[in-house]
Write a protein that holds these residues in place. Structure first.
Motif, mmCIF file in Angstrom:
data_model
loop_
_atom_site.group_PDB
_atom_site.id
_atom_site.type_symbol
_atom_site.label_atom_id
_atom_site.label_comp_id
_atom_site.label_asym_id
_atom_site.label_seq_id
_atom_site.Cartn_x
_atom_site.Cartn_y
_atom_site.Cartn_z
ATOM 1 N N THR A 177 4.791 13.932 4.009
ATOM 2 C CA THR A 177 4.953 12.486 4.145
ATOM 3 C C THR A 177 5.397 11.907 2.806
ATOM 4 O O THR A 177 5.564 12.633 1.825
ATOM 5 N N ILE A 178 5.568 10.592 2.785
ATOM 6 C CA ILE A 178 5.925 9.882 1.555
ATOM 7 C C ILE A 178 4.912 8.762 1.337
ATOM 8 O O ILE A 178 4.542 8.056 2.282
ATOM 9 N N ILE A 179 4.451 8.632 0.101
ATOM 10 C CA ILE A 179 3.576 7.519 -0.266
ATOM 11 C C ILE A 179 4.437 6.507 -1.010
ATOM 12 O O ILE A 179 5.064 6.839 -2.013
ATOM 13 N N ARG A 180 4.461 5.293 -0.508
ATOM 14 C CA ARG A 180 5.373 4.280 -1.056
ATOM 15 C C ARG A 180 4.584 3.015 -1.407
ATOM 16 O O ARG A 180 3.773 2.547 -0.605
ATOM 17 N N PRO A 181 4.783 2.457 -2.614
ATOM 18 C CA PRO A 181 4.060 1.225 -2.966
ATOM 19 C C PRO A 181 4.491 0.064 -2.071
ATOM 20 O O PRO A 181 5.669 -0.091 -1.758
ATOM 21 N N GLU A 182 3.501 -0.714 -1.683
ATOM 22 C CA GLU A 182 3.762 -1.871 -0.821
ATOM 23 C C GLU A 182 3.201 -3.122 -1.485
ATOM 24 O O GLU A 182 2.051 -3.136 -1.940
ATOM 25 N N SER A 183 4.006 -4.162 -1.549
ATOM 26 C CA SER A 183 3.566 -5.416 -2.170
ATOM 27 C C SER A 183 2.870 -6.298 -1.142
ATOM 28 O O SER A 183 3.305 -6.381 0.013
ATOM 29 N N ARG A 184 1.809 -6.928 -1.575
ATOM 30 C CA ARG A 184 1.124 -7.909 -0.722
ATOM 31 C C ARG A 184 0.410 -8.902 -1.619
ATOM 32 O O ARG A 184 0.228 -8.672 -2.814
ATOM 33 N N LYS A 185 -0.012 -10.002 -1.039
ATOM 34 C CA LYS A 185 -0.743 -11.015 -1.793
ATOM 35 C C LYS A 185 -2.228 -10.882 -1.502
ATOM 36 O O LYS A 185 -2.640 -10.692 -0.361
ATOM 37 N N ASN A 186 -3.018 -11.001 -2.589
ATOM 38 C CA ASN A 186 -4.458 -10.927 -2.390
ATOM 39 C C ASN A 186 -5.006 -12.299 -1.986
ATOM 40 O O ASN A 186 -4.240 -13.232 -1.709
ATOM 41 N N LEU A 187 -6.331 -12.434 -1.995
ATOM 42 C CA LEU A 187 -6.961 -13.661 -1.506
ATOM 43 C C LEU A 187 -6.610 -14.898 -2.326
ATOM 44 O O LEU A 187 -6.634 -16.023 -1.815
ATOM 45 N N ILE A 188 -6.272 -14.680 -3.598
ATOM 46 C CA ILE A 188 -5.927 -15.839 -4.434
ATOM 47 C C ILE A 188 -4.413 -16.001 -4.578
ATOM 48 O O ILE A 188 -3.941 -16.778 -5.395
ATOM 49 N N GLY A 189 -3.678 -15.263 -3.762
ATOM 50 C CA GLY A 189 -2.231 -15.421 -3.742
ATOM 51 C C GLY A 189 -1.472 -14.633 -4.778
ATOM 52 O O GLY A 189 -0.255 -14.780 -4.913
ATOM 53 N N LYS A 190 -2.168 -13.758 -5.504
ATOM 54 C CA LYS A 190 -1.496 -12.957 -6.521
ATOM 55 C C LYS A 190 -0.809 -11.761 -5.871
ATOM 56 O O LYS A 190 -1.373 -11.091 -5.004
ATOM 57 N N GLU A 191 0.423 -11.491 -6.315
ATOM 58 C CA GLU A 191 1.182 -10.365 -5.786
ATOM 59 C C GLU A 191 0.647 -9.061 -6.375
ATOM 60 O O GLU A 191 0.560 -8.897 -7.589
ATOM 61 N N ILE A 192 0.249 -8.128 -5.504
ATOM 62 C CA ILE A 192 -0.249 -6.838 -5.962
ATOM 63 C C ILE A 192 0.489 -5.721 -5.224
ATOM 64 O O ILE A 192 1.062 -5.935 -4.158
ATOM 65 N N SER A 193 0.465 -4.544 -5.812
ATOM 66 C CA SER A 193 1.117 -3.385 -5.208
ATOM 67 C C SER A 193 0.075 -2.323 -4.939
ATOM 68 O O SER A 193 -0.762 -2.024 -5.794
ATOM 69 N N GLN A 194 0.128 -1.754 -3.729
ATOM 70 C CA GLN A 194 -0.795 -0.681 -3.408
ATOM 71 C C GLN A 194 -0.069 0.409 -2.634
ATOM 72 O O GLN A 194 0.887 0.136 -1.903
ATOM 73 N N PRO A 195 -0.486 1.666 -2.822
ATOM 74 C CA PRO A 195 0.200 2.771 -2.149
ATOM 75 C C PRO A 195 -0.054 2.768 -0.646
ATOM 76 O O PRO A 195 -1.150 2.448 -0.191
ATOM 77 N N LYS A 196 0.981 3.121 0.105
ATOM 78 C CA LYS A 196 0.853 3.203 1.555
ATOM 79 C C LYS A 196 1.579 4.441 2.061
ATOM 80 O O LYS A 196 2.727 4.702 1.693
ATOM 81 N N VAL A 197 0.907 5.210 2.907
ATOM 82 C CA VAL A 197 1.530 6.376 3.524
ATOM 83 C C VAL A 197 2.442 5.878 4.633
ATOM 84 O O VAL A 197 2.014 5.137 5.520
#
Length: 232
Positions: A177-197
């Protein structure tokens, strides 16, 4: 699940704390009171006891325990005696023992304790492997020949489809498989990146920058791939 970890040194405490963080019930056992006190707030329960005492072992709540880990490292005699007592008390329970030498492992195997671990040797082997294989992030040895390894996507793969790279015909490797970073906003609206399969891979899947490839194959084939890519 419920686990008992005997020996709360560096390896035992790290393992016990990780199991507890993952939501499992963990009983930590050690004869050293300072180690017990330092972990009692983070584990389900801690016990100061001599694990080479049959009376003490018999008092443990073993009947509903999924696994016992004998993590004693410095005192081989204590580890062997402890393992023997647990094997006698709960012969069908899963027992994993820390073996610090081949002789140590052989003794456990003679006691019908087939699951052993040598964290120092295993870490050293994996770290040496990581130093010699360019781009490798993590590796999971399945036996002396095969492994599953995570690699940073090589530059030469970028914007190519999986079918174009053809890992199977070139290096006899399978892309799990490939693990790819995904951007999303947390509870305070800050843009964060987390790995996603990204799931099952097809021949039309295109490699992207910052991808992590999860590959399976012979260790020698993984080494061959990284050597050849490094020469491109």
């Amino acid at each position: 699940m419920k686990f008992i970890v005997v020996g709360l040194g560096n390896f035992g405490s790290t393992l016990a704390l990780k199991l507890a963080e993952d939501g499992h019930d963990v009983i930590g056992v050690d004869h050293n009171e300072s180690l017990i006190n330092s972990h009692k707030e983070k584990l389900t329960h801690t016990l100061k006891m001599d694990s080479t005492s049959e009376l003490a072992v018999n008092d443990l709540p073993l009947d509903d325990t999924e696994a016992v880990v004998i993590a004693i490292g410095q005192d081989a005699n204590a580890a062997i005696t402890t393992a023997a007592l647990f094997k006698k008390r709960v012969p069908t329970c899963r027992i994993v023992a820390r073996a610090t030498s081949d002789i140590h492992r052989t003794i456990f195997e003679a006691m019908d304790i087939e699951e052993t671990v040598n964290p120092e040797a295993e870490y050293a082997e994996q770290f040496a492997h990581k130093l010699t294989i360019t781009g490798e992030i993590k590796s999971y040895f399945l036996d002396e020949k095969y492994e599953i390894a995570e690699f940073k996507v090589p530059t030469s793969f970028l914007e190519k489809k999986v079918s174009e790279v053809d890992l199977v015909s070139k290096w006899n490797l399978s892309l799990v498989t490939i693990i790819r970073p995904e951007s999303r906003k947390n509870l305070i609206g800050k843009e964060i990146s987390q790995p996603k399969v990204i799931g099952p891979i097809s021949g039309n899947t295109e490699f992207q920058e910052k991808d992590t490839l999860v590959l399976f194959g012979l260790i020698k084939d993984l080494e061959k791939m990284t050597d050849e890519i490094g020469e491109e």
